[in-house]
Design a protein around this motif. Sequence first.
Motif, PDB file in Angstrom:
ATOM      1  N   ARG A  87       7.739   2.020  -7.572  1.00 27.25           N
ATOM      2  CA  ARG A  87       7.237   3.353  -7.878  1.00 27.25           C
ATOM      3  C   ARG A  87       5.733   3.221  -8.046  1.00 27.25           C
ATOM      4  NH1 ARG A  87       8.457   8.314 -10.830  1.00 27.25           N
ATOM      5  NH2 ARG A  87       6.882   8.460 -12.451  1.00 27.25           N
ATOM      6  N   CYS A  88       4.988   3.928  -7.214  1.00 30.11           N
ATOM      7  CA  CYS A  88       3.534   3.805  -7.232  1.00 30.11           C
ATOM      8  C   CYS A  88       2.994   4.238  -8.588  1.00 30.11           C
ATOM      9  CB  CYS A  88       2.915   4.644  -6.120  1.00 30.11           C
ATOM     10  SG  CYS A  88       1.114   4.565  -6.132  1.00 30.11           S
ATOM     11  N   PRO A  89       2.132   3.425  -9.204  1.00 29.15           N
ATOM     12  CA  PRO A  89       1.626   3.761 -10.539  1.00 29.15           C
ATOM     13  C   PRO A  89       0.642   4.939 -10.543  1.00 29.15           C
ATOM     14  CG  PRO A  89       1.019   1.490  -9.912  1.00 29.15           C
ATOM     15  CD  PRO A  89       1.635   2.129  -8.710  1.00 29.15           C
ATOM     16  N   TYR A  90       0.234   5.410  -9.365  1.00 28.44           N
ATOM     17  CA  TYR A  90      -0.772   6.486  -9.340  1.00 28.44           C
ATOM     18  C   TYR A  90      -0.113   7.863  -9.456  1.00 28.44           C
ATOM     19  CZ  TYR A  90      -5.418   8.366  -8.014  1.00 28.44           C
ATOM     20  OH  TYR A  90      -6.638   8.997  -7.992  1.00 28.44           O
ATOM     21  N   HIS A  91       0.630   8.297  -8.428  1.00 26.55           N
ATOM     22  CA  HIS A  91       1.275   9.622  -8.503  1.00 26.55           C
ATOM     23  C   HIS A  91       2.793   9.552  -8.443  1.00 26.55           C
ATOM     24  CE1 HIS A  91      -2.629   9.936  -6.353  1.00 26.55           C
ATOM     25  NE2 HIS A  91      -2.854  10.931  -7.207  1.00 26.55           N
ATOM     26  N   GLY A  92       3.313   8.344  -8.279  1.00 25.84           N
ATOM     27  CA  GLY A  92       4.759   8.199  -8.383  1.00 25.84           C
ATOM     28  C   GLY A  92       5.542   8.195  -7.082  1.00 25.84           C
ATOM     29  N   PHE A  93       4.894   8.131  -5.930  1.00 24.68           N
ATOM     30  CA  PHE A  93       5.656   7.957  -4.685  1.00 24.68           C
ATOM     31  C   PHE A  93       6.531   6.712  -4.845  1.00 24.68           C
ATOM     32  CE2 PHE A  93       3.599  10.215  -0.834  1.00 24.68           C
ATOM     33  CZ  PHE A  93       3.242  11.308  -1.587  1.00 24.68           C
ATOM     34  N   THR A  94       7.773   6.823  -4.413  1.00 28.52           N
ATOM     35  CA  THR A  94       8.707   5.728  -4.654  1.00 28.52           C
ATOM     36  C   THR A  94       9.300   5.245  -3.340  1.00 28.52           C
ATOM     37  OG1 THR A  94       9.168   6.592  -6.849  1.00 28.52           O
ATOM     38  CG2 THR A  94      10.798   5.100  -5.920  1.00 28.52           C
ATOM     39  N   ALA A  97       0.843  -1.196   0.000  1.00 27.07           N
ATOM     40  CA  ALA A  97       0.000   0.000   0.000  1.00 27.07           C
ATOM     41  C   ALA A  97       0.874   1.242   0.000  1.00 27.07           C
ATOM     42  CB  ALA A  97      -0.901   0.012   1.240  1.00 27.07           C
ATOM     43  N   CYS A  98       0.628   2.085  -0.966  1.00 24.51           N
ATOM     44  CA  CYS A  98       1.327   3.362  -1.045  1.00 24.51           C
ATOM     45  C   CYS A  98       0.882   4.260   0.107  1.00 24.51           C
ATOM     46  CB  CYS A  98       1.009   4.013  -2.392  1.00 24.51           C
ATOM     47  SG  CYS A  98       1.708   5.646  -2.570  1.00 24.51           S
ATOM     48  N   ARG A  99       1.838   5.018   0.672  1.00 18.05           N
ATOM     49  CA  ARG A  99       1.507   5.877   1.810  1.00 18.05           C
ATOM     50  C   ARG A  99       0.816   7.181   1.374  1.00 18.05           C
ATOM     51  NH1 ARG A  99       3.767   5.089   6.654  1.00 18.05           N
ATOM     52  NH2 ARG A  99       1.890   6.237   7.189  1.00 18.05           N
ATOM     53  N   HIS A 100       0.631   7.379   0.075  1.00 18.38           N
ATOM     54  CA  HIS A 100      -0.048   8.582  -0.386  1.00 18.38           C
ATOM     55  C   HIS A 100      -1.558   8.401  -0.384  1.00 18.38           C
ATOM     56  CE1 HIS A 100      -1.096  11.519  -3.834  1.00 18.38           C
ATOM     57  NE2 HIS A 100      -0.952  12.226  -2.733  1.00 18.38           N
ATOM     58  N   ARG A 101      -2.082   7.501  -1.239  1.00 19.10           N
ATOM     59  CA  ARG A 101      -3.515   7.257  -1.280  1.00 19.10           C
ATOM     60  C   ARG A 101      -3.850   5.769  -1.175  1.00 19.10           C
ATOM     61  NH1 ARG A 101      -3.558  11.960  -1.019  1.00 19.10           N
ATOM     62  NH2 ARG A 101      -4.827  13.496  -2.142  1.00 19.10           N
ATOM     63  N   GLY A 102      -2.856   4.965  -0.804  1.00 18.06           N
ATOM     64  CA  GLY A 102      -3.163   3.561  -0.562  1.00 18.06           C
ATOM     65  C   GLY A 102      -3.237   2.689  -1.798  1.00 18.06           C
ATOM     66  N   MET A 103      -2.756   3.188  -2.918  1.00 19.41           N
ATOM     67  CA  MET A 103      -2.719   2.348  -4.114  1.00 19.41           C
ATOM     68  C   MET A 103      -1.769   1.178  -3.886  1.00 19.41           C
ATOM     69  SD  MET A 103      -3.382   1.684  -7.281  1.00 19.41           S
ATOM     70  CE  MET A 103      -2.624   0.714  -8.594  1.00 19.41           C
ATOM     71  N   LYS A 104      -2.051   0.042  -4.547  1.00 21.73           N
ATOM     72  CA  LYS A 104      -1.108  -1.076  -4.476  1.00 21.73           C
ATOM     73  C   LYS A 104       0.194  -0.694  -5.178  1.00 21.73           C
ATOM     74  CE  LYS A 104      -3.927  -5.206  -4.116  1.00 21.73           C
ATOM     75  NZ  LYS A 104      -4.393  -6.419  -4.791  1.00 21.73           N
TER      76      LYS A 104
HETATM   77  S1  FES Z   1      -1.442   6.691  -4.325  1.00 20.65           S
HETATM   78 FE1  FES Z   1       0.622   6.219  -4.562  1.00 20.65          FE
HETATM   79  S2  FES Z   1       1.471   8.051  -5.240  1.00 20.65           S
HETATM   80 FE2  FES Z   1      -0.577   8.588  -4.948  1.00 20.65          FE
END
Ligand code: FES
Lengths: 178, 435
Positions: free
Chosen positions: B109-116, B89-96
């Motif tokens: 690298r999160c596929p949503y906004h790119g948190f890495t 889970a990404c710490r930004h919006r919880g995307m896988k």
């Molecule tokens: S949810 Fe992962 S970068 Fe936004």
Amino acid sequence: MSSIWILPAEAISPQARIAAEDFLVAEAALLDDRRFDEWLQLFTDDLEYIVPTRTIRRRGNGSDVDWSSRHYDDNKASMSLRVRRLTETDVAWAEDPPSFTRRLISNYRYAAGPGETELTVKTNLLLFRSRGISGQHDLIAGERTDVLRLVEGRLKIAKRHVVLDQATLGTKNLGVFL
Amino acid sequence: MSHVTHPEKLYDRLRATVRPEEGAIPLFVYSDPEVYRLELERLFGRVWLFVAHESELEEEGAFVVRQMGEQSVIVARGDDGEIRTFLNACRHRGMKLTSEDCGVASMWRCPYHGFTFANYGNFMGTPFERAAYPPNGLDRERLRLIEARCESYAGLIFATWDKDGPSLPDFLGDLRWYLDIFAGRAQMELVGEAQRWIIPSSWKLPSENFASDAYHTATAHAFLARLGLVRGVDFGRDGYHVDAGGGHGLGMGVHDDRPGSWFPQELEPEYAAKLSPDQLALLHRVKNFHGNVFPNLSFLIPNFIPVDGQLVTGMMLRMWQPVGPDRLMAWSWFLVEKNAPAWWKEKGRRMYVQTFSSGGMFDQDDTENWEAQTEVANSALTRPDEVMLDYTMGLDATPLSDFPGPGDVYDGKFSEAAARSYYRTWLDLLLEEGR
Ligand code: FES
Ligand SMILES: [Fe+2]
């Protein structure tokens, strides 16, 4: 063997194609009719019957077909045991009462070989399976690669590989043959 | 805290009806949705769960994606060589962070906004970070991936969300002696990816079955005897039943008038180096070996049908992953000695696939039972009476006093002691008794 499975018309004679198609359609009917003893006769003694698993991979991260992990990893002896279980015992609970099945075999693609008297046929398999009174059904889809061999004037299956189209099977067991 | 609507009512019902010491278990616990909510929270949220095998993560950066209860986790060997388990889970919006089954990566690298995030859990940055979060960007420490505790035993990697619970060796307890024989007798490897399939069954039914139920084999797997592959009922009776405590259980088939399992000579020195003389002697006596690490990791040595005329030893690891109160995802692997000759690995795989797997001749029949039991259990959700099930087999039996292994070991496999122990552990966790 051609890798694209589109061959010049002269490579495979129409007669061979018709014979192969009729053979596979009749084979599917034997399975749907649960005539397993007769079905088993359609295999050569050196049969290889393999169903690999599928995995979820990014493009560029290797193949999503894992041949080292298998749903079926069988030969003539083990397929015979599976058939004996179904036909000679009354305790093959997974298929007694039996599932209703309907196998749709289509999209035939042919290649000569690999052996002198062999023909390789790729087909699409759609297997409908219904059990019990729930009104539900499972669909099992995949691509078969069959090696058919001419043995004493008759076609037999020397090899069957089935690559299924699910990384997690949606049917509770593979108690039906593919 | 509990997510159940009327927890007190449910606790009272569980207390009154789940009575393992009397051999009584109520039908509703198999598939009740509120019980399931509690299981996710208090059992899958707290106990040690199997996540991977060390052989899958030999390379730095290697990772696999697994489930802990219904939560997706990444199990990875970091660039520092350590194996960790993270919530996927990404710490930004919880995307896988990844949707693959496995791979090799130094970072995700999160596929949503790119948190890495690095493969050891650190937040590394995000695109246009100083413009998006002026003036200095985000706090690295605060955004570390959520990490579970992770330890391994005999090559098996487990993880838990419980920061203060028992260590893995304490959790496994007496089962370790038997797990050594199964998974620790040699360096092992999982071969390939898991086979996965969905069974419309409560996740507990197969777990309990592998822990405790040798008795069903004479009926559910009667085809073996009918086809003359075993001598009647004795294949499920002769041997030992083990209540290893902590909800862990196993059974070992032993027929002392016939040779035990057969192993390749090449591996004997490795077995002898890793096992005690008592463990080694037992290994050579067992014909089959089945068990369950509480709550949902089953293991098996099937040795039932000839492969090219030989009774080789195929080994299976099986995880019963809950995907709802009445559905599970089976994950099944072939486990084999890493240093074994190629022919042994090949025959062992065929033994495993032909007996226990999605298409295995044994597994097929088991799924039929578990599905129907689960369907029947759903009827208990609306019945006015409490349907009680019988778990009394071997209730008065006394454990052996001279068996070399630990735990309560019973002579003969006809017992439900391990199932009773399973439900005792299960109940105590659900009610938070002893916490
Ligand atoms: S949810 Fe992962 S970068 Fe936004
Ligand atoms: Fe079984």
